[in-house]
Design a protein around this motif. Structure first.
Motif, PDB file in Angstrom:
ATOM      1  N   LEU A 116       0.828  -1.199   0.000  1.00  0.00           N
ATOM      2  CA  LEU A 116       0.000   0.000   0.000  1.00  0.00           C
ATOM      3  C   LEU A 116       0.864   1.252   0.000  1.00  0.00           C
ATOM      4  O   LEU A 116       2.065   1.215   0.296  1.00  0.00           O
ATOM      5  CB  LEU A 116      -0.922  -0.002   1.222  1.00  0.00           C
ATOM      6  N   GLU A 117       0.242   2.369  -0.296  1.00  0.00           N
ATOM      7  CA  GLU A 117       0.958   3.648  -0.354  1.00  0.00           C
ATOM      8  C   GLU A 117       1.434   4.047   1.043  1.00  0.00           C
ATOM      9  O   GLU A 117       0.656   4.020   1.999  1.00  0.00           O
ATOM     10  CB  GLU A 117       0.043   4.725  -0.921  1.00  0.00           C
ATOM     11  N   ILE A 173       8.576  -1.765 -15.785  1.00  0.00           N
ATOM     12  CA  ILE A 173       9.054  -2.466 -16.982  1.00  0.00           C
ATOM     13  C   ILE A 173      10.035  -3.567 -16.588  1.00  0.00           C
ATOM     14  O   ILE A 173       9.985  -4.691 -17.110  1.00  0.00           O
ATOM     15  CB  ILE A 173       9.717  -1.474 -17.961  1.00  0.00           C
ATOM     16  N   ALA A 174      10.926  -3.253 -15.655  1.00  0.00           N
ATOM     17  CA  ALA A 174      11.907  -4.247 -15.209  1.00  0.00           C
ATOM     18  C   ALA A 174      11.211  -5.440 -14.549  1.00  0.00           C
ATOM     19  O   ALA A 174      11.587  -6.603 -14.775  1.00  0.00           O
ATOM     20  CB  ALA A 174      12.899  -3.610 -14.245  1.00  0.00           C
ATOM     21  N   ARG A 184      -2.921   5.590 -11.525  1.00  0.00           N
ATOM     22  CA  ARG A 184      -2.071   5.032 -10.473  1.00  0.00           C
ATOM     23  C   ARG A 184      -0.764   4.490 -11.029  1.00  0.00           C
ATOM     24  O   ARG A 184      -0.101   3.660 -10.411  1.00  0.00           O
ATOM     25  CB  ARG A 184      -2.822   3.914  -9.738  1.00  0.00           C
ATOM     26  N   LEU A 185      -0.372   4.980 -12.199  1.00  0.00           N
ATOM     27  CA  LEU A 185       0.925   4.606 -12.761  1.00  0.00           C
ATOM     28  C   LEU A 185       2.031   5.359 -12.040  1.00  0.00           C
ATOM     29  O   LEU A 185       1.931   6.559 -11.809  1.00  0.00           O
ATOM     30  CB  LEU A 185       0.965   4.921 -14.264  1.00  0.00           C
ATOM     31  N   ARG A 186       3.086   4.630 -11.708  1.00  0.00           N
ATOM     32  CA  ARG A 186       4.232   5.256 -11.038  1.00  0.00           C
ATOM     33  C   ARG A 186       5.458   4.379 -11.247  1.00  0.00           C
ATOM     34  O   ARG A 186       5.367   3.166 -11.273  1.00  0.00           O
ATOM     35  CB  ARG A 186       3.954   5.415  -9.538  1.00  0.00           C
ATOM     36  N   ASP A 202       4.059   0.413  -9.454  1.00  0.00           N
ATOM     37  CA  ASP A 202       5.361  -0.154  -9.077  1.00  0.00           C
ATOM     38  C   ASP A 202       5.220  -1.103  -7.886  1.00  0.00           C
ATOM     39  O   ASP A 202       5.836  -2.172  -7.858  1.00  0.00           O
ATOM     40  CB  ASP A 202       6.379   0.953  -8.781  1.00  0.00           C
ATOM     41  N   ASN A 203       4.382  -0.732  -6.913  1.00  0.00           N
ATOM     42  CA  ASN A 203       4.149  -1.633  -5.783  1.00  0.00           C
ATOM     43  C   ASN A 203       3.412  -2.892  -6.223  1.00  0.00           C
ATOM     44  O   ASN A 203       3.685  -3.993  -5.729  1.00  0.00           O
ATOM     45  CB  ASN A 203       3.329  -0.913  -4.699  1.00  0.00           C
TER      46      ASN A 203
END
Length: 284
Positions: A94-95, A172-173, A164-166, A211-212
């Motif tokens: 979570l954030e 990508i990795a 919610r893209l970050r 990312d999370n």
């Protein structure tokens, strides 16, 4: 009581003060691994002073989101009480509540651009220019990603909820790493699309940052569901074809319902022969 679980929950956002209050109460009852939470919804209601409907709804939300997991039940004077476990991996995804660190630099003693000179009294020369010096030229990385892999990863990431893209590079990795584990790009895409559909009715704070989401491998559960449904569909199709083959071998009156496409499929899978097809009055 577990300080570890309490601190982990305290450092994450749960979307509302009510949700945070309930999860903190549950964390207070947990062991260090998040398990062993044995308290009824009535107990939660009495201690948090929240409404019964609010407590029940919030617990259902936590179960649906995977933050809480039912691990069993224990008898009590009113029947039984469900035993819960807090999934720490889901909580850590979570954030965070912490403010992002902003690097402002130093205005009192700025970093010198030249190499150090050492102490003047001892006459010891300073160290050479450090590798992180602004004027140090680093060689570019030699590893090159395949163009096809990049395009597939970009396509998969593009299906994630856009608000919610970050951390695109991290995402990508992680996607490329998942594909190296023999996860088909098509399945990863379906997993992201399934999560986007499931979270469509959520408020923005309840949708995990991309990312999370990828780092915590939350796509894995969706892929397992996709594979399970695919296997079920394949098993159902195999049973259906076997039934059709029995009709043909028995020259059943039900053969009139078999289509030409199904006949072709049965011949390709060697379930029937051309002679049996003709004997049943069918054509491929």
């Amino acid at each position: 009581m577990s300080w570890r679980v309490a601190n982990t929950c305290a450092e994450r956002k749960f979307g509302s003060a009510t949700r945070k209050q309930i999860i903190m109460f549950l964390a207070d009852k947990a062991s260090d691994d998040g398990s062993g939470i044995w308290c009824s919804k009535g107990t939660i209601q009495r201690h948090t002073e929240l409404g019964e409907t609010t407590v029940k709804r919030t617990v259902r939300e936590f179960l649906k989101e995977g933050i809480l997991v039912e691990t069993g039940a224990r008898t009590c004077k009113n029947g039984f009480t469900v035993v819960y476990r807090i999934d720490l991996a889901m909580v850590e995804a979570l954030e965070p509540t912490a403010e992002p660190e902003i690097e402002t630099g130093s205005t009192v003693a700025p970093v010198q651009s030249g190499p150090g000179t050492g102490a003047t009294m001892a006459g010891v020369p300073g160290p050479p220019r450090p590798p992180n010096h602004p004027k140090t030229i680093h060689k570019p990385p030699t590893r090159r990603r395949e163009v096809a892999g990049d395009e597939e990863a970009e396509k998969i990431l593009a299906a994630y909820p856009p608000d919610r893209l970050r951390g695109k590079a991290v995402c990508i990795a992680q996607i490329e790493e998942a594909m190296k584990e023999e996860n088909a790009p098509e399945d990863l895409l379906l997993a992201v699309q399934a999560y986007a559909t499931d979270s469509a009715g959520f408020t923005r704070t309840k949708v995990c940052f991309s990312d999370n989401w990828f780092q915590s491998r939350r796509w894995q559960g969706y892929i397992e569901d996709i594979r399970a449904k695919r296997e079920e569909a394949q098993a159902a199709s195999a049973d259906h074809h076997a039934r059709l083959a029995c009709w043909i071998s028995d020259r059943s009156p039900m053969c009139k319902h078999i289509t030409a496409t199904q006949v072709t499929t049965l011949l390709a899978s060697n379930l029937v022969t051309q002679a049996q097809i003709q004997a049943a009055g069918l054509r491929s």
